[in-house]
Write an enzyme that holds these catalytic residues in place. Structure first.
Site, PDB file in Angstrom:
ATOM      1  N   CYS A 164     -21.760  17.104  48.931  1.00 47.14           N
ATOM      2  CA  CYS A 164     -20.889  16.311  48.075  1.00 47.14           C
ATOM      3  C   CYS A 164     -20.701  17.090  46.784  1.00 47.14           C
ATOM      4  O   CYS A 164     -20.794  18.309  46.774  1.00 47.14           O
ATOM      5  CB  CYS A 164     -21.466  14.924  47.841  1.00 47.14           C
ATOM      6  SG  CYS A 164     -23.104  14.935  47.095  1.00 47.14           S
ATOM      7  N   MET A 165     -20.466  16.413  45.686  1.00 53.46           N
ATOM      8  CA  MET A 165     -20.187  17.118  44.430  1.00 53.46           C
ATOM      9  C   MET A 165     -21.420  17.761  43.816  1.00 53.46           C
ATOM     10  O   MET A 165     -21.321  18.673  43.002  1.00 53.46           O
ATOM     11  CB  MET A 165     -19.583  16.145  43.410  1.00 53.46           C
ATOM     12  CG  MET A 165     -18.148  15.774  43.683  1.00 53.46           C
ATOM     13  SD  MET A 165     -16.990  17.118  43.377  1.00 53.46           S
ATOM     14  CE  MET A 165     -17.012  17.193  41.587  1.00 53.46           C
TER      15      MET A 165
END
Length: 620
Positions: free
Chosen positions: A26-27
């Protein structure tokens, strides 16, 4: 950072390529589904340069990298020939969540959001206790009575607060949930059940139970209501849903609570609170020794979440709690152990780390000291457990109490201990720190060798080090209720591993730009976006918790990487209702990922905020 090297080291330390069933990112982190979690070398992994930390959540082993996660992931795919899966092309094999982990997740999700209300009201109760003790105000005085009502209100109507929080966690209508709680707190029903005489409903027995200040019955009831509401919603025609779904939910759930759930839940809740009290009253020294000595281990495993309902119920019913002071002594013992490392280590760089983490631990933030110093050296962590045990035995001997639950279990949180046992609490904290430090110094440890000659070049690729950082204002990207990061259920954000910031519970499904700057990253699933302001601030906006699992469903991006944006410009839209119905939290952290470049970050003090209102002030 040598991203290729970091990627290869991570793969090796999670058990090798053959142990990876699925990996995505993810980020902020790499998310692994592993065949065998036991093959992970967590200790070495957390020492790896480029790794900010690790955690286990939702059946995934997660390695926290930060802003460079996408590059590390690409190198991992390239160097190990793993199948790239961040595009949502492959779904991870579903694992059933460990029942214990699932319970802790529910407890954390329900009780963490209500702690500010409980802590605020409890603080008033604590101050009133102090006022009464010193005779500064008579209990018959109208001012005292009003203040007492303010302090008692949150506890008396605790089922209402819990109903709303539980509904947000379980995905049912929060206002219907509050209506359920309001029913059992209605004065007429309270008077009927308060006589102590059992009654009946449609011929079925209703046990005389008082629901004011109760904890467990309402949480179980709202959990059940979430299934009832969804089942009813499926069979009712859409033209009648608005009226019939809440009506039938109330008619089914409230009687069930009165007839079955309430009596059972109340017995469990009262039994737990009374059991803990009896344990400390009759075996205080042993109880304190055991709990104080193991509290750090309990916190590490996440089992402390199971203690929250007991502590809140104890304060609500008895006016005090014995467990929360044990968290204080455990934290101060960790601080003392790190201070002992500071006194003994000869590594100048590590000495600096030890003293700084010791100070933060006294403030109640123990992760840097616990993971970065004490557990790394092993013996100091043992010394911290000994310090917690000795101090726990002392404060339990004198029945030291906390009169408020919530807030920080460090020096800033001392007011929660104010009361008749406050002096013993202070002595206990000193004992924890001193014993932790002294035992660490006497036990010794294998010192960290100086490796300055092995330092990697400090040049960072793809960062903003070339930008002259300036003071600036960060405006709110959402409208909603403002929360401190510590209330976010994901430790990556609550422990400020990614940086400082605030969290917002959205009132509507849109995110606008908080700065004038550039979009530097927007994840494929559109649940998170990174920006760099024209003044050099790196901002991460992460919509919801674990929403990466939605794979972009319910999100619409209006910008792409490289776009220039202005304050207030629409970035992302998302469907709040559908995300919550899918069982995900929508609280949105807004993080300054280059926090270390700002000597001071001021946060907004207002409880609710609108788009483009001031959220953070960065001081360069």
């Amino acid at each position: 950072m040598d991203k290729e090297k970091v990627a290869k080291e991570i793969v090796a330390l999670v058990g090798g390529k053959e142990n990876i069933a699925h990996v995505t990112h993810c980020m902020t982190r790499l998310r692994f589904n592993l065949h065998d979690d036991q093959l992970v070398n967590k200790e070495l992994l957390e020492k790896t340069k480029g790794v900010m930390g690790t955690m286990k959540s939702g059946g995934q082993f997660q390695v926290i990298i930060g802003n460079d996660v996408a590059e590390v992931y690409k190198e991992m795919v390239k160097s190990t020939n793993l199948i790239e899966s961040s595009q949502g092309e492959h779904k991870a094999p579903k694992k059933k969540q460990n029942p214990i982990s699932a319970i802790f997740d529910v407890i954390a999700g329900v009780f963490t959001p209500i702690l500010p209300a409980i802590a605020g009201a409890g603080m008033i109760k604590g101050l009133l206790s102090l006022v009464a003790t010193f005779g500064w105000m008579s209990p018959d005085d109208s001012t005292y009575m009003i203040l007492s009502a303010i302090g008692d209100g949150a506890f008396y109507f605790l089922p209402l607060i819990l109903a709303f929080s539980a509904a947000n966690k379980f995905g049912n209508n929060p206002f219907v949930a509050v209506a359920v709680a309001a029913s059992v707190l209605h004065p007429q029903l309270t008077a009927l059940l308060g006589t102590g005489q059992n009654t009946s409903f449609l011929g079925m027995p209703v046990t005389a139970v008082t629901y004011a200040s109760s904890v467990i019955p309402i949480v179980i009831t709202i959990w059940l209501a979430s299934y009832v509401e969804k089942a009813v919603d499926k069979v009712i025609h859409k033209s009648m849903k608005l009226i019939l779904v809440p009506m039938l939910t109330l008619l089914i759930v409230v009687p069930l609570m009165l007839i079955a759930i309430g009596p059972i839940g109340t017995i469990i809740g009262n039994g737990l609170a009374s059991g803990i009290t009896a344990l400390f009253d009759h075996a205080g020294l042993f109880a304190g020794l055991l709990l104080g000595g193991t509290m750090s281990l309990i916190i590490i495993t996440g089992m402390h979440y199971a203690l929250i309902p007991i502590m809140i119920g104890s304060v609500a019913q008895l006016g005090y709690d014995y467990i929360f002071p044990m968290m204080f002594v455990a934290n101060l013992a960790q601080a003392g152990a790190a201070f002992g490392v500071f006194l003994r280590t000869r590594n100048k760089e590590f000495k600096s780390i030890a003293i700084s983490t010791s100070i933060t631990a006294t403030m109640g933030i123990t992760e840097p000291a616990m993971y970065g110093v004490n557990m790394r050296l092993k013996k100091p962590f043992i010394a911290a457990l000994i310090g917690g045990a000795v101090s726990g035995a002392f404060i339990s001997l004198f029945k030291t109490k906390a009169y408020i639950i919530g807030g920080n279990a460090g020096l800033p949180g001392l007011p929660v201990l104010i009361g008749e046992t406050f002096l013993y609490a202070i002595i206990g904290l000193i004992i924890a720190f001193v014993v932790g430090a002294v035992v660490t110094y006497l036990l010794g440890f294998v010192d960290i060798p100086s490796d300055n000659d092995k330092e990697e070049p400090t040049e960072k690729e793809g960062t903003t080090e070339h930008v002259l950082i300036k003071s600036e204002a960060i405006y709110s990207p959402l409208a909603g209720v403002v929360h401190p990061l510590k209330e976010v259920s994901d430790p990556t954000f609550s422990r400020e591993i990614m940086g400082k910031g605030m969290a917002i519970e959205p009132a509507e499904g849109r995110v606008v730009s908080p700065v004038n700057g550039t979009v530097v990253s927007i994840f494929n699933t559109k649940h998170a976006i990174g920006l760099i302001s024209d003044e050099g601030a790196e901002v991460l906006i992460h919509i919801g918790i674990d929403t990466v699992k939605l794979e972009g469903k319910h999100f619409t991006a209006h910008v792409q990487t490289g776009d220039q944006v202005k304050v207030g410009e629409l970035l992302i839209e998302f469907d709040l209702h559908e995300i919550r119905q899918a069982g995900f939290e929508t609280i949105t952290p807004v993080i300054i990922t280059n926090t270390d470049q700002y000597p001071e970050i001021e946060t907004s003090s207002q409880p609710a905020i609108k788009e483009k209102e001031l959220l953070l002030t960065l001081r360069a």
